[in-house]
Design a protein around this motif. Structure first.
Motif, mmCIF file in Angstrom:
data_model
loop_
_atom_site.group_PDB
_atom_site.id
_atom_site.type_symbol
_atom_site.label_atom_id
_atom_site.label_comp_id
_atom_site.label_asym_id
_atom_site.label_seq_id
_atom_site.Cartn_x
_atom_site.Cartn_y
_atom_site.Cartn_z
ATOM 1 N N GLY A 118 0.808 -1.212 0.000
ATOM 2 C CA GLY A 118 0.000 0.000 0.000
ATOM 3 C C GLY A 118 0.840 1.260 0.000
ATOM 4 O O GLY A 118 0.297 2.364 0.057
ATOM 5 N N HIS A 119 2.154 1.097 -0.050
ATOM 6 C CA HIS A 119 3.089 2.212 -0.129
ATOM 7 C C HIS A 119 3.896 2.063 -1.404
ATOM 8 O O HIS A 119 4.278 0.954 -1.791
ATOM 9 C CB HIS A 119 3.989 2.264 1.094
ATOM 10 N N ARG A 164 -0.535 0.063 -10.723
ATOM 11 C CA ARG A 164 -1.722 -0.776 -10.581
ATOM 12 C C ARG A 164 -1.774 -1.417 -9.190
ATOM 13 O O ARG A 164 -2.800 -1.383 -8.517
ATOM 14 C CB ARG A 164 -1.740 -1.850 -11.665
ATOM 15 N N LEU A 165 -0.670 -2.006 -8.778
ATOM 16 C CA LEU A 165 -0.633 -2.650 -7.466
ATOM 17 C C LEU A 165 -0.756 -1.623 -6.350
ATOM 18 O O LEU A 165 -1.561 -1.793 -5.421
ATOM 19 C CB LEU A 165 0.673 -3.441 -7.320
ATOM 20 N N MET A 178 -4.117 -1.320 -3.683
ATOM 21 C CA MET A 178 -3.921 -1.614 -2.270
ATOM 22 C C MET A 178 -4.030 -0.352 -1.421
ATOM 23 O O MET A 178 -4.604 -0.383 -0.328
ATOM 24 C CB MET A 178 -2.559 -2.282 -2.061
ATOM 25 N N MET A 179 -3.515 0.767 -1.908
ATOM 26 C CA MET A 179 -3.608 2.009 -1.162
ATOM 27 C C MET A 179 -5.053 2.475 -1.050
ATOM 28 O O MET A 179 -5.503 2.909 0.013
ATOM 29 C CB MET A 179 -2.748 3.084 -1.831
ATOM 30 N N PHE A 185 -0.571 -9.354 -10.763
ATOM 31 C CA PHE A 185 0.819 -8.906 -10.841
ATOM 32 C C PHE A 185 1.709 -10.036 -11.341
ATOM 33 O O PHE A 185 2.566 -9.829 -12.213
ATOM 34 C CB PHE A 185 1.285 -8.435 -9.468
ATOM 35 N N THR A 186 1.505 -11.242 -10.823
ATOM 36 C CA THR A 186 2.337 -12.383 -11.213
ATOM 37 C C THR A 186 2.090 -12.777 -12.663
ATOM 38 O O THR A 186 3.033 -13.078 -13.403
ATOM 39 C CB THR A 186 2.066 -13.576 -10.291
ATOM 40 N N ILE A 187 0.836 -12.768 -13.081
ATOM 41 C CA ILE A 187 0.529 -13.125 -14.471
ATOM 42 C C ILE A 187 1.109 -12.099 -15.433
ATOM 43 O O ILE A 187 1.675 -12.454 -16.486
ATOM 44 C CB ILE A 187 -0.994 -13.253 -14.665
#
Length: 222
Positions: free
Chosen positions: A105-106, A163-164, A168-169, A205-207
């Protein structure tokens, strides 16, 4: 709730280097993963117990997904991509623990993970294709696209990070606002939703990392 999601909460210093809370959380997650896997996979048994069986199911699910994306033997890439998925899954879900804030989230953690993917693409691309063929693929289908192909490497890494981080943030922000407005009970369904969001973001993210590596190694040529 932090006033600025880009701010860094420094816990202590190692010499002149500040150590932020999300860095400590990341270290703890990595150490816990290493200890857990060391204990339960140090000597795999033919008659697997429940923990080993669960880990084998997770690993085989990862291998199956990677085989479909990479279109070749996925095992050389499992250590990187499997570890990436497990770390992200645990890191994204760590926020359900009292007093813990997910490091994803950071911006620092997503940026570091995106850079790992960026350099891994080139590492595997050079390893599989060789220097000449790998560099030439940036000039395909025409040399006029060379600047755009190089720029796409940078922009997709940036988008992977954003994106990640954004997902999450924003989830952390919504939970914090709801807790301020409605107390502790109302956010519970959103915490449960956060479990699903965390796993989905780890998967995406992994894909995407797998797709980028597949493009780098030229999976279609395998």
């Amino acid at each position: 709730m932090e006033a600025d999601p880009l701010s860094i909460e420094v816990l202590f210093h190692i010499g002149p280097v500040p150590i932020a809370r999300q860095v400590v959380t990341t270290w703890v997650i990595m150490a816990a993963m290493a200890i857990f896997l060391r204990i339960f996979l140090r000597a795999p048994k033919r008659d697997a117990g429940p923990v080993q069986a669960a880990l084998e199911i997770v690993v085989m699910a990862i291998v199956t997904q990677l085989r479909e994306v990479l279109d070749r033997d996925p095992w050389p890439y499992v250590p990187l991509l499997g570890s990436l998925f497990l770390f992200l899954g645990i890191a994204n879900l760590s926020a359900i623990l009292p007093g813990v804030k997910t490091p994803t989230g950071h911006i620092e953690t997503p940026a570091a993970l995106a850079l790992i993917v960026f350099f891994s693409v080139h590492f595997y691309g050079l390893k599989v294709r060789g220097i000449g063929p790998y560099l030439r693929h940036y000039a395909q289908p025409t040399p006029f696209l060379l600047p755009l192909n190089i720029l796409s490497e940078i922009t997709r890494t940036f988008s992977l990070m954003i994106r990640l981080f954004g997902n999450m943030m924003s989830h952390e922000f919504i939970i914090a606002v709801l807790m301020l407005l409605a107390g502790l009970l109302l956010p519970i369904p959103f915490l449960l939703l956060g479990v699903l969001i965390g796993l989905i973001q780890a998967y995406i993210f992994t894909i995407l990392a797998s797709v980028y590596i597949a493009a780098g190694i030229g999976a279609a040529e395998a």
